[in-house]
Design a protein around this motif. Structure first.
Motif, PDB file in Angstrom:
ATOM      1  N   GLU A   1      27.688   6.180  25.575  1.00  0.00           N
ATOM      2  CA  GLU A   1      27.324   4.751  25.576  1.00  0.00           C
ATOM      3  C   GLU A   1      25.835   4.584  25.294  1.00  0.00           C
ATOM      4  OE1 GLU A   1      30.153   3.370  29.150  1.00  0.00           O
ATOM      5  OE2 GLU A   1      28.028   2.931  29.486  1.00  0.00           O
ATOM      6  N   ALA A   2      25.029   5.353  26.021  1.00  0.00           N
ATOM      7  CA  ALA A   2      23.575   5.204  25.916  1.00  0.00           C
ATOM      8  C   ALA A   2      23.077   5.592  24.534  1.00  0.00           C
ATOM      9  CB  ALA A   2      22.879   6.039  26.993  1.00  0.00           C
ATOM     10  N   PHE A   3      23.577   6.711  24.000  1.00  0.00           N
ATOM     11  CA  PHE A   3      23.117   7.138  22.675  1.00  0.00           C
ATOM     12  C   PHE A   3      23.659   6.216  21.587  1.00  0.00           C
ATOM     13  CE2 PHE A   3      21.802  11.087  24.715  1.00  0.00           C
ATOM     14  CZ  PHE A   3      20.653  11.394  24.010  1.00  0.00           C
ATOM     15  N   GLU A   4      24.928   5.800  21.729  1.00  0.00           N
ATOM     16  CA  GLU A   4      25.494   4.907  20.715  1.00  0.00           C
ATOM     17  C   GLU A   4      24.746   3.593  20.681  1.00  0.00           C
ATOM     18  OE1 GLU A   4      29.738   4.764  21.337  1.00  0.00           O
ATOM     19  OE2 GLU A   4      29.905   6.883  20.745  1.00  0.00           O
ATOM     20  N   ALA A   5      24.313   3.118  21.857  1.00  0.00           N
ATOM     21  CA  ALA A   5      23.550   1.869  21.908  1.00  0.00           C
ATOM     22  C   ALA A   5      22.256   2.016  21.117  1.00  0.00           C
ATOM     23  CB  ALA A   5      23.246   1.489  23.353  1.00  0.00           C
ATOM     24  N   ALA A   6      21.774   3.245  20.994  1.00  0.00           N
ATOM     25  CA  ALA A   6      20.550   3.484  20.226  1.00  0.00           C
ATOM     26  C   ALA A   6      20.878   3.806  18.769  1.00  0.00           C
ATOM     27  CB  ALA A   6      19.760   4.615  20.852  1.00  0.00           C
ATOM     28  N   GLY A   7      22.175   3.789  18.414  1.00  0.00           N
ATOM     29  CA  GLY A   7      22.559   4.011  17.023  1.00  0.00           C
ATOM     30  C   GLY A   7      22.798   5.471  16.682  1.00  0.00           C
ATOM     31  N   TYR A   8      23.046   6.295  17.668  1.00  0.00           N
ATOM     32  CA  TYR A   8      23.217   7.734  17.426  1.00  0.00           C
ATOM     33  C   TYR A   8      24.432   8.288  18.109  1.00  0.00           C
ATOM     34  CZ  TYR A   8      18.918   7.707  15.114  1.00  0.00           C
ATOM     35  OH  TYR A   8      17.974   7.425  14.192  1.00  0.00           O
ATOM     36  N   GLU A   9      24.879   9.393  17.551  1.00  0.00           N
ATOM     37  CA  GLU A   9      25.891  10.186  18.234  1.00  0.00           C
ATOM     38  C   GLU A   9      25.159  11.323  18.916  1.00  0.00           C
ATOM     39  OE1 GLU A   9      28.845  11.668  15.583  1.00  0.00           O
ATOM     40  OE2 GLU A   9      29.338   9.633  14.914  1.00  0.00           O
TER      41      GLU A   9
END
Ligand code: BGC
Length: 394
Positions: free
Chosen positions: A81-89
């Motif tokens: 969730e946290a990384f995806e929110a930043a646009g990353y996997e």
């Protein structure tokens, strides 16, 4: 209030992480303006991700111990969730409760060229070799939730205040007990997990005076009885007790051990009992065993992790309490530490934890005791789990 503060800090961390990982990041001193500009940055995140594919830009890998316990699936989801929110996997590898697999996972991440590895060790001491390998490759090692022991190759420890977890469990038992002679059953985590010692130490600090004054009588550990006059225990002394009452963080071990304890105990050692159970998974297993014993009139049983199944047990009156360790905070702290290293800085430190060789810098997070009285506020209103996960909420 508290939750919004956590969300703001998480958001700030993610914005900084997103800037760094796209290679357009500024320095730590530029962070506050980035937070002020948060909404536009968030809107612009998807194009940035297209320009810089995650596979080539991601510099952080995460290694978690097992998929067999809901706790670590929770950490996986919160990291994603946290990384995806930043646009990353983010690359998250599981070690299947196997130190050899854990080492292979670390080697895989090193060969992929990551700069920072976040490791939650299956076995704290066995993980030292993998940590050393990462150090030798110039990779920063962040020990996550569990401390990697007996090596210098740990840069930082992201953790909750585990002594406070044990203290909260024990305080709950103390608060529910009246009179003297209350039967006390002690259980602990895996001896390979440094946290098992910290939880037990925190609990012992609170329970021991209440054993000394006769409020509680230990019923399932001759080792604990032998040490019951000692206010503080050495690691070796705790080892002796844990060796006798360890669940190994395994539901089946917890079930079998508590069944054996109740089989060995006389009816007079049961009645209204108090049970120190180290975490939610083992608490549910132990609670089911105590609930089905005809000589147990009532039981108070502790836990930790606020797993969905245990929150339901609390609502249903089958588990007395849990300790909420907000994994969102731990994940945000891990990302903040990784970002600090990627920037050439060092993460914030308020404490150190000795791992047998060095004092590892850390910033432990607070924990919250949860029972029927505050379950809605602590779990639902805080957004930790949605109400739809539960039935019969107060
Ligand atoms: C963690 C707990 C968890 C336990 C079993 C400990 O190291 O801190 O949250 O329940 O391991 O996996």
């Amino acid at each position: 209030m508290k939750r919004s503060k956590i969300l703001i800090s998480l958001f700030a961390v993610l914005i900084i992480a997103s800037m760094l990982l796209t290679g357009c990041g500024g320095t730590a001193t530029q962070a506050p303006p980035a937070v002020t500009e948060a909404p536009p940055a968030a809107t612009e995140a998807p194009p940035a991700a297209t320009e810089a594919p995650p596979a080539t830009t991601l510099s952080v890998g995460v290694v978690l111990p097992t998929k067999e316990e809901p706790r670590w699936l929770q950490d996986e989801a919160r990291f994603k969730e946290a990384f995806e929110a930043a646009g990353y996997e983010v690359q998250i590898l599981f070690s299947d409760g196997d130190s050899a697999k854990e080492r292979t996972n670390v080697e895989t991440l090193i060969s992929q060229g990551v700069s920072v590895i976040v490791i939650c060790p299956h076995d704290g001491t066995a993980a030292a070799a993998a940590a050393q390998e990462a150090r030798d490759a110039g990779v920063k090692v962040i020990s996550y939730d569990r401390l990697i022991r007996d090596t210098e190759a740990v840069d930082y420890y992201v953790t909750f205040d585990s002594i406070a977890v044990g203290a909260a469990q024990a305080q709950y038992l103390v608060d529910k007990a009246t009179g003297t002679g209350n039967p006390l059953y002690l259980y602990a985590g895996a001896a390979t997990d440094n946290n098992a010692f910290l939880f037990f130490e925190g609990a012992w600090n609170v329970l021991q005076p209440k054993i000394a004054d006769g409020t509680f009588v230990i019923k399932n550990s001759s080792e604990a009885v032998a040490l019951q006059d000692k206010a503080t225990l050495t690691r070796d002394e705790m080892s002796n007790i844990i060796g006798q009452v360890s669940t190994n963080w395994d539901f089946d071990v917890a079930k079998n051990l508590s069944e054996a304890n109740l089989t060995a105990a006389a009816a007079a050692d049961k009645g209204n009992v108090f049970v120190l159970a180290p975490n939610d998974g083992t608490a549910r297993a132990i609670a089911d065993v105590f609930a089905s014993d005809a000589d147990v009139t009532s039981y108070v049983v502790t836990g930790q992790d606020a797993e969905i199944a245990s929150v339901q047990y609390i609502i249903d009156g089958k588990q007395s309490m849990t300790v909420l360790k907000d994994v969102r905070t731990l994940v945000a702290d891990a990302i903040a530490a990784a970002v600090a290293y990627l920037e050439g800085g060092t993460p914030e430190q308020t404490n150190t934890y000795n791992n047998g060789v060095i004092d590892v810098p850390a910033k432990p997070s607070e924990v919250i005791a949860v029972d029927q009285a505050n379950v809605v506020e602590a779990i639902i209103d805080s957004g930790y789990w949605p109400a739809s996960e539960f039935t019969g909420l107060p």
